[in-house]
Scaffold this active site. Structure first.
Site, mmCIF file in Angstrom:
data_model
loop_
_atom_site.group_PDB
_atom_site.id
_atom_site.type_symbol
_atom_site.label_atom_id
_atom_site.label_comp_id
_atom_site.label_asym_id
_atom_site.label_seq_id
_atom_site.Cartn_x
_atom_site.Cartn_y
_atom_site.Cartn_z
ATOM 1 C CG LEU A 41 61.154 96.789 54.650
ATOM 2 C CD1 LEU A 41 61.924 96.011 53.579
ATOM 3 C CD2 LEU A 41 61.962 98.013 55.054
ATOM 4 C CG ASP A 42 57.944 91.079 54.272
ATOM 5 O OD1 ASP A 42 56.947 91.425 53.617
ATOM 6 O OD2 ASP A 42 58.756 90.224 53.881
ATOM 7 N NE ARG A 43 54.165 92.669 63.419
ATOM 8 C CZ ARG A 43 53.865 91.610 64.158
ATOM 9 N NH1 ARG A 43 53.492 90.488 63.598
ATOM 10 N NH2 ARG A 43 53.922 91.687 65.454
#
Length: 180
Positions: A41-43
């Site tokens: 899950l992207d930053r």
């Protein structure tokens, strides 16, 4: 017996346990040796992250295809997508790395979520709309690229569901250990 940990990943946290640049990681929240994120899950995204020590479960969660574990995202987009934009998301969007699989897409009321820190940019004269988007693949930044491709950039992205697990009952930064 496999271990499954559900984690409500805050915005700004990396989906890994170490970072050479000193940014916040899973290690700042999780002290359970041997579990690994099932997908990323992207930053700049938030929401449900499943961690496990079960390699077969990890593969089932991350394997692309219509029979894979679906992932539902609550997505705040810029503007008000018309039916043509929603239909494009539903049938597949051509991205640089190929056509996406069809997605389930529905308009939704704004979810009951705490404000993001930092807050999402606000433009007085630009409306926003929340969508529930369910995917059966997980390309890098896929939801963001799909909404941008149909003319409605993503402002906020929250993963609500992975397979049958949801964020329900998990506060930001909180985790829940399940037995498998």
């Amino acid at each position: 017996m496999s271990r499954i940990l559900l984690f409500h990943k805050p915005w700004g946290v990396l989906s890994q346990f170490t970072d050479r640049e000193g940014r916040p990681t899973l290690a700042d929240y999780i002290d359970l040796p041997g579990v690994h994120p099932a997908g990323r899950l992207d930053r700049d995204s938030e929401g449900l992250l499943v961690l496990t020590d079960d390699g077969a479960l990890n593969a089932r969660i991350t394997r692309p295809g219509p029979d894979s574990a679906g992932k539902t995202y609550w997505v705040q987009v810029e503007g008000e997508p018309d039916e043509a934009a929603l239909d494009a998301l539903r049938t597949g969007v051509e991205l640089r790395d190929g056509l996406t699989l069809p997605a389930k897409v529905d308009r939704m009321d704004p979810p009951d979520l705490p404000e993001r820190d930092p807050p999402v940019r606000f433009r007085r004269h630009t409306p926003t709309r929340w969508l529930a988007i369910t995917l059966h693949e997980g390309r890098n930044r896929q939801v963001r690229r799909m909404t941008a491709a149909v003319g409605h950039p993503t402002l906020r992205l929250v993963r609500y569901r992975v397979a049958s697990w949801t964020l329900d009952g998990l506060a930001r930064g909180e985790s829940l250990l399940l037995s498998g």
